[in-house]
Design a protein around this motif. Structure first.
Motif: not given
Length: 527
Positions: A360-363, A394-411
């Protein structure tokens, strides 16, 4: 491949100024009778690579081909680019026009028209010297027009011309680019039989081609011929042999050759060390590869991203991805900037070996630097985060952030990723979000697992959202086998809200589907 990207036919190719650019429509080669002036000859019109990082209308000077004789040199440092272009234009008006139509025809024309263009060139006798012939032949080889180059060579005698050393060298390169080193060796033998001697670069090209095909014995035969006729191998030649030895797994032999190189007058370059390091890493000996890196640093060589990427890949294969993070920090401290491959290799290794937090840090670092993470690794990271969030809320917040980023970037989000994201939000008591993602998943065309449906039904019922759970139940049995689990959950939820009639309806639906729920509706009438 050898490290020098300059023309393999030029004995002074190391003096090439790679930063200098020439117009794409006027690739040049330079002849010089003295060190004070340079005459220019335009030999071809070449297409600019679409993958080039340079502007579309320019090609790097290292792509220019030079005639192999002792009096030929590349662009003189004292000659200004403006003067170069002016002189180039003067000669272009007189000379290149005779080949312009032909080259324009062969760039994009179908094969019949290309052959017709060669025949026309022959009929009109527009190739009057072997030098002109060689320029045109090299232009075709550079443009990967191998069949046309072969046809032109077969018509050489019809032009009243005899091949020289440059002609043979071009043909060696042609066959090597076609991955036919055996044919290239035949051309080399014929060249020697005719009393012509190839230069070191021609030998190196053939050696490299044999090594890339794992044919070390043939490569060493060519190497022996080269030394027998007095051609001294360069570090590029040795690099090709090292690469070939490592390619077939003969790492010890490569190490011995490196030792011999260091004892000679030839100085190893960073590519020399990188090749042997890569060989060690491929056989699980990354520690020895790291020792070679330290040795290269001690000799004053500057490692590049490729050098470090070799070690990153070795750590990945050996299950030591966290060691790569430490090496990445050293890389930055030595002012060697990691490239996209560096980060991708590290991220892939961390994900492969289950180091989700480090991944996650590398990403995040990659995204911060503007690198695009491919959809496969992003989905893998997403699934890893979802699984880890089962124990680490506490990782649920990162799940939400990465998931939203995937949708916003049409991944592209994979079906299995959707299932795990829904599970993560259900476990995190964010049931409305889970219901929303389930609906989104269905609209995308995916079919969630039965487990996912049951999980959402249970979560919604526990949260009092029985009507939403009922709508999910309708989706479950639209196109799949019925299961008693969601019926039991819903009947129990409806009973809890005192909605006995609705519970009876659900029970009846279950029976109609061939399922007998364990839960029964509460009686809504007195005894």
């Amino acid at each position: 491949m050898f490290s020098c990207q300059a023309c393999p036919y030029h004995p002074a190719s190391s003096s090439l100024h790679t930063s200098t650019l020439l117009p794409a429509k006027s690739p040049l080669f330079f002849t010089s009778n003295s060190t004070q002036q340079a005459n220019f000859l335009i030999f071809a019109t070449l297409p600019t690579s679409t993958q080039s990082t340079q502007p579309r209308n320019y090609v790097p000077l290292q792509e220019v081909v030079a005639k192999p004789c002792s009096k030929v040199t590349f662009f003189m440092p004292k000659l200004k680019p403006v003067e170069l272009q002016e002189n180039c234009q003067l000669y272009q008006d007189k000379t290149s026009r005779k080949f312009h139509d032909f080259l324009e025809t062969v760039v994009a024309a179908p094969t019949p028209q290309k052959n017709e263009a060669v025949d026309k060139l022959q009929r009109e006798g527009r190739l009057q010297t072997i030098s002109e012939f060689n320029h045109l032949l090299m232009a075709l080889v550079t443009a990967d027009e191998f069949e046309l180059a072969s046809k032109l060579k077969s018509n050489l005698s019809s032009f009243g011309l005899a091949p020289d050393s440059w002609t043979y060298s071009i043909l060696v390169t042609c066959y090597c680019k076609m991955n036919e080193p055996k044919e290239a060796k035949t051309v080399l033998d014929r060249m020697l039989e005719n009393g012509l001697q190839p230069n070191v670069a021609t030998f190196t090209t053939l050696i490299n081609s044999f090594c890339q095909n794992g044919r070390l014995q043939d490569a060493y035969e060519v190497f022996d011929i080269m030394t027998r006729i007095g051609r001294e191998p360069t570090i590029n030649t040795y690099n090709c042999l090292l690469k070939g030895l490592c390619y077939v797994g003969r790492v010890e032999a490569a190490c011995d050759l490196l030792m011999n190189i260091k004892k000679s007058l030839i100085k190893p370059d960073i590519y020399t060390y990188t090749v042997v390091m890569d060989g060690f890493c491929k056989v699980g000996r990354s520690n020895e590869a790291l020792e070679l890196l330290d040795e290269a640093l001690d000799t004053g060589l500057t490692p590049n991203a490729v050098t470090y990427n070799t070690l990153f890949n070795g750590y990945f294969k050996e299950g030591r991805p966290l060691d790569g993070i430490g090496l990445l920090q050293q890389m930055k401290e030595r002012r060697c900037m990691p490239d996209y491959i560096s980060y991708c290799t590290l991220l892939h290794g961390l994900l492969k070996w289950g180091k989700t937090k480090a991944a996650l840090g590398m990403y995040k670092e990659m995204v911060g630097l503007g690198f695009q993470v491919d959809e496969r690794m992003t989905n893998t990271l997403m699934r890893g985060l979802c699984k880890s969030s089962r124990k680490e809320d506490e990782l649920l917040k990162d799940v939400h952030e990465v998931f939203e980023k995937m949708k916003n970037e049409d991944c592209a989000i994979y079906s299995c990723t959707y299932d795990l994201v829904i599970e993560a939000f259900c476990n995190g008591k964010e049931n409305d979000k889970a219901f929303e993602i389930l609906d989104e998943m269905l609209k995308t065309g995916y079919s969630p697992r039965t487990f996912t449906f049951n999980l959402v039904v249970r979560a919604l019922c526990l949260d009092g959202e029985v009507d939403k759970a009922l709508s999910v139940l309708m989706l479950i049995h639209k196109d799949r086998m019925a299961s008693r689990i969601p019926f039991n959950i819903l009947i129990n939820g409806l009973n809890g809200q005192g909605r006995s009639l609705d519970a009876c309806t659900v029970y009846g639906l279950a029976v109609k589907k061939g399922v007998v729920p364990q839960r029964e509706p509460r009686k809504c009438w007195p005894e």
